[in-house]
Enzyme design. Structure first.
Site, PDB file in Angstrom:
ATOM      1  N   HIS A 189       0.826  -1.194   0.000  1.00  0.00           N
ATOM      2  CA  HIS A 189       0.000   0.000   0.000  1.00  0.00           C
ATOM      3  C   HIS A 189       0.869   1.256   0.000  1.00  0.00           C
ATOM      4  O   HIS A 189       0.971   1.978   0.994  1.00  0.00           O
ATOM      5  CB  HIS A 189      -0.939   0.005   1.213  1.00  0.00           C
ATOM      6  CG  HIS A 189      -2.093  -0.914   1.061  1.00  0.00           C
ATOM      7  ND1 HIS A 189      -2.756  -1.480   2.119  1.00  0.00           N
ATOM      8  CD2 HIS A 189      -2.709  -1.395  -0.053  1.00  0.00           C
ATOM      9  CE1 HIS A 189      -3.729  -2.251   1.671  1.00  0.00           C
ATOM     10  NE2 HIS A 189      -3.720  -2.214   0.358  1.00  0.00           N
TER      11      HIS A 189
ATOM     12  N   CYS B  78       3.957 -12.252   2.604  1.00  0.00           N
ATOM     13  CA  CYS B  78       4.780 -12.084   3.808  1.00  0.00           C
ATOM     14  C   CYS B  78       4.697 -13.327   4.697  1.00  0.00           C
ATOM     15  O   CYS B  78       3.623 -13.922   4.863  1.00  0.00           O
ATOM     16  CB  CYS B  78       4.288 -10.857   4.571  1.00  0.00           C
ATOM     17  SG  CYS B  78       5.115 -10.598   6.166  1.00  0.00           S
TER      18      CYS B  78
ATOM     19  N   GLU C   6      -5.463  -8.439   2.841  1.00  0.00           N
ATOM     20  CA  GLU C   6      -4.919  -9.488   3.714  1.00  0.00           C
ATOM     21  C   GLU C   6      -6.024 -10.239   4.440  1.00  0.00           C
ATOM     22  O   GLU C   6      -6.001 -11.469   4.527  1.00  0.00           O
ATOM     23  CB  GLU C   6      -3.949  -8.891   4.732  1.00  0.00           C
ATOM     24  CG  GLU C   6      -3.337  -9.945   5.639  1.00  0.00           C
ATOM     25  CD  GLU C   6      -2.588  -9.364   6.824  1.00  0.00           C
ATOM     26  OE1 GLU C   6      -2.634  -9.988   7.900  1.00  0.00           O
ATOM     27  OE2 GLU C   6      -1.967  -8.294   6.681  1.00  0.00           O
TER      28      GLU C   6
ATOM     29  N   THR D 251      -2.465  -8.791  10.313  1.00  0.00           N
ATOM     30  CA  THR D 251      -1.199  -8.622  11.026  1.00  0.00           C
ATOM     31  C   THR D 251      -0.825  -7.171  11.300  1.00  0.00           C
ATOM     32  O   THR D 251       0.064  -6.907  12.108  1.00  0.00           O
ATOM     33  CB  THR D 251      -0.045  -9.266  10.234  1.00  0.00           C
ATOM     34  OG1 THR D 251       0.052  -8.643   8.947  1.00  0.00           O
ATOM     35  CG2 THR D 251      -0.265 -10.767  10.080  1.00  0.00           C
TER      36      THR D 251
END
Length: 413
Positions: free
Chosen positions: A97, A158, A188, A257
């Site tokens: 982002h 990730c 996510e 996260t």
């Protein structure tokens, strides 16, 4: 979509592509440094994050900017173009982002595909195309679609995100509903939610964002309630066929996260207590710490910096960056805080354009009383995990220039 495309047999699944060849990564490191490195930021780090010139002081948080996961994702995207110089390369949504980073990828001919839903663009993919999975990951049905087309896949997801996926898959396997602290429409969270369905697709999840949402669910856990009202309230935030009377019996907490650590911990505590109040035991409750380490470090570093008196705080990053938004929330409780995309938002000593989290729009605010005149001023600067150092440098330079300090003085540090 053509009939031939619709009826074509699935292509053989290709293995994930390893683009981290030594010869490639040497070139990538040089390119990334040109685009995103900052000598001034490195000098400030060496000075403990503080520099004073004349009556102007700039403080940098001890932890800010790119984390390892973001650096890895960008490296892999750059490497993809080097390994596949002639192929079409597509990216599911955005790599991270940050508009500056995503602009650089577009300049390299990497085309973004829609991430909200599977569109006909995905049916046009071929065996020669390369698909980059962003750092947030992608929902399982997107991955299956790409595999059906037989395209090459470069996965930059990730590692912290994949830890959450393993946790929610285990919840599903054990018949435990995943209570996910996050934003239901965030890339996510959508990827995590799809994994919470489990390998058989029969798992369940509920996404909660606020403490108010949490308290509503906790009250339902303790006392039951109006099922239809519950489902209306959380429309778009539950698994298919979710039934609060059935699927809140055994729960496990996970999270996006990049959420605010203290809020996630409070949500965990409240759910834990609600289960214990209902059952007289907590055996139907599970929890696992899934806050990203880099997110936690940046939040902790800001709390530490706020112990120093500052006149204002600038938080630099993409407006849609969740971890950056939480830094703004922390800062604005203590002092005037401005969420800026980059240095261009600092228009003059009289105006700063910034993103207002509460009204969800960019606004313009005067701040002349903070920076005008000759009185000493201390400006704090931090940035989210998706913000490159070059944007932080530009912000530092802009602050000093508006206070009458030439760029050359910073270069001589």
């Amino acid at each position: 979509m053509s009939d031939a495309s619709a009826n074509a047999a699935p292509k053989p699944k290709k293995p994930r592509v390893n683009v981290r060849r030594p010869d490639v990564m040497e070139r990538v490191a040089a390119e990334v440094a040109v685009h995103f490195h900052s000598s001034i930021v490195e000098k400030l780090k060496d000075r403990g994050g503080k520099v004073t010139i004349g009556n102007t002081t700039v403080l940098l948080a001890q932890q800010f900017g790119f984390c390892y996961g973001v650096e890895r994702a960008i490296d892999l995207a750059y490497a993809s173009r080097r390994v596949f110089p002639e192929n079409r390369i597509f990216l599911i949504g955005e790599i991270i982002h940050n508009p500056d980073v995503n602009h650089q990828l577009r300049e390299m001919g990497i085309v973004s595909l829609p991430w909200q839903e599977i569109t006909p663009d995905y049916d046009d993919l071929t065996e020669d195309d390369v698909i980059i999975v962003p750092a947030f990951g992608a929902p399982t049905h997107f991955m299956k679609k790409v595999e059906e087309r037989g395209s090459y896949v470069v996965d930059t997801t990730c590692g912290d995100v994949m830890k959450v996926w393993r946790r929610v898959r285990n919840y599903a396997k054990e018949g435990v509903t995943s209570l996910i602290h996050g934003k239901a429409n965030h890339e996510e969270t959508r990827a995590t939610s799809s994994r919470a369905l489990g390998e058989k697709g029969d798992g369940h999840y509920l996404v909660v964002l606020t403490l108010t949402d949490t308290d509503y669910v906790c009250d339902y856990i303790r006392h039951g309630g109006d099922k239809e009202e519950f489902l209306r309230r959380f429309e778009g935030s539950t698994s298919p066929g979710f039934d609060p009377d059935l699927h809140l019996q055994r729960v496990g907490v996970a999270n996006q996260t990049t959420m605010l650590k203290s809020e996630t911990e409070e949500i965990q505590r409240r759910f834990h207590q609600a289960i214990a109040d209902r059952d007289g035991t907590d055996t139907a409750f599970q929890v696992f710490d899934t806050i990203c380490g880099a997110t936690q470090e940046r939040q902790d570093a800001l709390f530490e910096m706020l112990r120093t008196k500052m006149d204002l705080l600038l938080v630099v990053g993409g407006y849609n960056s969740s971890n950056t938004q939480h830094l703004v929330e922390i800062g604005e409780k203590s002092l005037p805080t401005f969420f800026i995309r980059d240095a261009s938002c600092i228009k003059s000593l009289d105006e700063i354009v910034h993103y207002d989290l509460h009204h969800k729009q960019e606004v313009s605010s005067p701040y002349s009383e903070l920076l005008l005149g000759d009185k000493p001023v201390t400006v704090g600067i931090t940035a989210g995990a998706s913000c490159p150092n070059n944007l932080i440098e530009e912000t530092i330079v802009k602050v000093f220039s508006l206070r009458g300090v030439d760029h050359s003085e910073l270069e001589r540090l």
